[in-house]
Design a protein around this motif. Structure first.
Motif, PDB file in Angstrom:
ATOM      1  N   PHE A   1       0.717  -1.364  -0.073  1.00 28.25           N
ATOM      2  CA  PHE A   1       0.106   0.028  -0.079  1.00 28.25           C
ATOM      3  C   PHE A   1       0.851   1.256  -0.081  1.00 28.25           C
ATOM      4  N   CYS A   2       2.054   1.110   0.275  1.00 27.26           N
ATOM      5  CA  CYS A   2       2.949   2.456   0.449  1.00 27.26           C
ATOM      6  C   CYS A   2       4.233   1.914   0.414  1.00 27.26           C
ATOM      7  N   PRO A   3       5.306   2.793  -0.271  1.00 25.06           N
ATOM      8  CA  PRO A   3       6.473   2.705  -0.358  1.00 25.06           C
ATOM      9  C   PRO A   3       7.285   2.776   0.784  1.00 25.06           C
ATOM     10  N   PHE A   4       8.071   2.296   1.087  1.00 29.84           N
ATOM     11  CA  PHE A   4       9.047   2.300   2.110  1.00 29.84           C
ATOM     12  C   PHE A   4      10.450   2.671   1.905  1.00 29.84           C
ATOM     13  N   ASN A   5      10.944   3.668   2.367  1.00 28.93           N
ATOM     14  CA  ASN A   5      12.519   4.041   2.297  1.00 28.93           C
ATOM     15  C   ASN A   5      13.378   3.343   3.194  1.00 28.93           C
ATOM     16  N   THR A   6      14.255   2.288   2.638  1.00 29.58           N
ATOM     17  CA  THR A   6      15.004   1.552   3.615  1.00 29.58           C
ATOM     18  C   THR A   6      16.124   2.148   4.014  1.00 29.58           C
ATOM     19  N   GLU A   7      16.388   3.348   3.546  1.00 31.85           N
ATOM     20  CA  GLU A   7      17.459   4.352   4.255  1.00 31.85           C
ATOM     21  C   GLU A   7      16.984   4.673   5.821  1.00 31.85           C
ATOM     22  N   GLU A   8      15.669   4.598   5.984  1.00 25.81           N
ATOM     23  CA  GLU A   8      15.149   4.770   7.342  1.00 25.81           C
ATOM     24  C   GLU A   8      15.753   3.652   8.510  1.00 25.81           C
ATOM     25  N   LEU A   9      16.083   2.408   7.906  1.00 23.59           N
ATOM     26  CA  LEU A   9      16.374   1.391   8.726  1.00 23.59           C
ATOM     27  C   LEU A   9      17.343   1.874   9.790  1.00 23.59           C
ATOM     28  N   ALA A  10      18.218   2.591   9.131  1.00 22.23           N
ATOM     29  CA  ALA A  10      19.491   3.175   9.966  1.00 22.23           C
ATOM     30  C   ALA A  10      19.078   4.005  11.326  1.00 22.23           C
ATOM     31  N   LEU A  11      17.728   4.373  11.276  1.00 19.50           N
ATOM     32  CA  LEU A  11      17.221   5.330  12.507  1.00 19.50           C
ATOM     33  C   LEU A  11      16.537   4.453  13.395  1.00 19.50           C
ATOM     34  N   ILE A  12      16.645   2.967  13.335  1.00 21.86           N
ATOM     35  CA  ILE A  12      15.830   2.169  14.297  1.00 21.86           C
ATOM     36  C   ILE A  12      16.628   2.491  15.805  1.00 21.86           C
ATOM     37  N   GLU A  13      17.886   2.022  15.817  1.00 22.05           N
ATOM     38  CA  GLU A  13      18.469   2.412  16.932  1.00 22.05           C
ATOM     39  C   GLU A  13      18.737   3.563  17.601  1.00 22.05           C
ATOM     40  N   PRO A  14      18.860   4.576  16.758  1.00 22.77           N
ATOM     41  CA  PRO A  14      18.781   5.961  17.350  1.00 22.77           C
ATOM     42  C   PRO A  14      17.200   6.311  17.786  1.00 22.77           C
ATOM     43  N   LEU A  15      16.235   5.798  17.277  1.00 23.18           N
ATOM     44  CA  LEU A  15      14.638   5.937  17.662  1.00 23.18           C
ATOM     45  C   LEU A  15      14.589   5.060  18.990  1.00 23.18           C
ATOM     46  N   ARG A  16      15.403   3.935  19.120  1.00 22.05           N
ATOM     47  CA  ARG A  16      15.341   3.011  20.410  1.00 22.05           C
ATOM     48  C   ARG A  16      15.994   3.912  21.512  1.00 22.05           C
ATOM     49  N   ALA A  17      17.028   4.422  21.130  1.00 22.76           N
ATOM     50  CA  ALA A  17      17.874   5.373  22.255  1.00 22.76           C
ATOM     51  C   ALA A  17      16.905   6.507  22.573  1.00 22.76           C
ATOM     52  N   MET A  18      16.480   7.121  21.746  1.00 19.97           N
ATOM     53  CA  MET A  18      15.295   8.181  21.998  1.00 19.97           C
ATOM     54  C   MET A  18      14.487   7.874  22.952  1.00 19.97           C
ATOM     55  N   ARG A  19      13.909   6.809  22.847  1.00 15.33           N
ATOM     56  CA  ARG A  19      12.698   6.016  23.367  1.00 15.33           C
ATOM     57  C   ARG A  19      13.039   6.113  24.915  1.00 15.33           C
ATOM     58  N   LEU A  20      14.392   5.469  24.975  1.00 16.77           N
ATOM     59  CA  LEU A  20      14.652   5.066  26.585  1.00 16.77           C
ATOM     60  C   LEU A  20      14.995   6.378  27.131  1.00 16.77           C
ATOM     61  N   VAL A  21      15.518   7.373  26.567  1.00 16.61           N
ATOM     62  CA  VAL A  21      15.957   8.660  27.323  1.00 16.61           C
ATOM     63  C   VAL A  21      14.666   9.541  27.747  1.00 16.61           C
TER      64      VAL A  21
ATOM     65  N   GLU B   1      27.431  -0.203  16.082  1.00 13.65           N
ATOM     66  CA  GLU B   1      27.341  -1.578  15.363  1.00 13.65           C
ATOM     67  C   GLU B   1      26.695  -1.199  13.831  1.00 13.65           C
ATOM     68  N   PRO B   2      26.793  -1.953  12.957  1.00 18.30           N
ATOM     69  CA  PRO B   2      26.128  -1.603  11.656  1.00 18.30           C
ATOM     70  C   PRO B   2      24.649  -1.866  11.891  1.00 18.30           C
ATOM     71  N   PRO B   3      23.900  -1.044  11.083  1.00 22.54           N
ATOM     72  CA  PRO B   3      22.343  -0.957  11.321  1.00 22.54           C
ATOM     73  C   PRO B   3      21.762  -2.308  10.787  1.00 22.54           C
ATOM     74  N   LEU B   4      20.485  -2.606  11.338  1.00 23.02           N
ATOM     75  CA  LEU B   4      19.883  -3.642  10.848  1.00 23.02           C
ATOM     76  C   LEU B   4      19.419  -3.533   9.476  1.00 23.02           C
ATOM     77  N   GLN B   5      19.729  -4.372   8.636  1.00 19.87           N
ATOM     78  CA  GLN B   5      19.355  -4.258   7.276  1.00 19.87           C
ATOM     79  C   GLN B   5      18.578  -5.533   6.505  1.00 19.87           C
ATOM     80  N   LEU B   6      17.834  -5.282   5.710  1.00 23.79           N
ATOM     81  CA  LEU B   6      17.182  -6.269   4.919  1.00 23.79           C
ATOM     82  C   LEU B   6      18.118  -7.233   4.157  1.00 23.79           C
TER      83      LEU B   6
END
Length: 328
Positions: A255-275, A319-324
């Motif tokens: 239904f919607c295209p996904f920008n795979t470059e955003e996968l590099a934001l997963i761990e930054p977003l996790r850190a932001m949520r922790l804080v 570490e390297p970010p999660l990738q497909l």
């Protein structure tokens, strides 16, 4: 709004019943509190034996305009045949007021718990997230905030510095680790993503299952990158998370295209949520519900664990970010 209202000390059963009665609802049952620390949420039954949920918003958090945007987004999603819990209208309004409180009434929608490790259910959720974001891309929020480092890192850092809840002997080390975590996030927080209206807090607890997913609680809806609504569904080790991510994104892209470059934001977003979560606990400490339910917040062991958690997240960010897995 005074501090007493901020901590809900003036919100008692009679106040709630009066607020509902003013809008034509006669409660014919008790008020059953539902799990919510940020707001006050109650389930009840009216005189026609219909079940509803009433949500009183914490004062001083959202403006009427911001709450109205949350409601409008929910109603848009519902109109697009997306299973989203949306507020009811009373004389055309969804944002209701009583004694200075903003509140809203929702139909009571039951369901089973979403199974976070069920790949079939995850595929369904991925498909609906694609539809939610398809709607979310149509326009932007005008009043609700944009997800970013200021709200989720820099402002919480100030909260930590001025808090008296952590033991003084541990504060310097904790703040130093927090600063290192912020630096690690800032090094990876990039702007290579499109902003859209998000659910904002799409964890398994905000998904019910009724012959398919039912999404609830847009209280944290805001503008941000699409991956924010995906990463909290992941669990397990990296191999499991990669498989889950592939499942979600494949369904999402129907239904919607996904920008795979955003996968590099997963761990930054996790850190932001922790804080952000830790700062949220400190900010709400004047509410009697918080010392009662989070008594460990002032203990040395807790702050030592938080420091260790932040340090571990710094390592993960390096570490390297999660990738497909590439498809050939």
């Amino acid at each position: 709004m005074n501090d007493t209202a901020f901590t809900f000390k003036t919100l008692n059963p009679d106040t709630i019943l009066d607020a509902l009665f003013e809008h034509g609802i006669r409660v014919d049952s008790g008020l059953t509190p539902l799990n919510s620390f940020e707001n006050r949420v109650y389930q009840f039954q009216d005189e026609d034996r219909q079940r509803f949920v009433v949500k009183f918003y914490r004062p001083q958090r959202w403006s009427a305009e911001q709450i109205a945007e949350e409601h409008q987004f929910a109603l848009e999603l519902q109109a697009d045949e997306i299973p989203m819990a949306a507020p009811l209208r009373f004389n055309g309004d969804t944002v209701l007021t009583h004694q200075g409180y903003y509140f809203a009434v929702f139909p009571s929608l039951g369901g089973r718990q979403y199974e976070a490790d069920n790949i079939d259910q995850m595929e369904w959720v991925g498909r609906y997230l694609g539809r939610i974001h398809q709607t979310g891309r149509r326009e932007r929020f005008q009043h609700r905030p944009e997800m970013g480092v200021k709200e989720y890192l820099l402002e919480p850092r100030q909260v930590f510095e001025h808090s008296n809840l952590m033991p003084a002997a541990l504060k310097e080390r904790f703040l130093k680790t927090t600063d290192e975590l912020i630096d690690a996030v800032m090094a990876q927080w990039h702007g290579r993503f499109n902003l859209l209206r998000l659910h904002g807090d799409c964890h398994p607890g905000n998904i019910l299952w009724r012959d398919g997913p039912l999404f609830v609680d847009l209280d944290d809806a805001r503008t941000g990158p699409a991956v924010q609504d995906l990463w909290m569904l992941l669990n397990g080790d990296k191999a499991e998370q990669r498989m889950q991510l592939e499942t979600i994104i494949e369904a999402y892209e129907e239904f919607c295209p996904f920008n795979t470059e955003e996968l590099a934001l997963i761990e930054p977003l996790r850190a932001m949520r922790l804080v952000y979560y830790l700062a949220w606990l400190i900010r709400r400490w004047d509410d009697p519900a918080f010392p009662k339910n989070f008594p460990w917040l002032t203990g040395e062991d807790y702050w030592l664990r938080q420091t260790a958690t932040f340090a571990e997240q710094i390592k993960t960010l390096r570490e390297p970010p999660l990738q497909l897995v590439p498809m050939y």
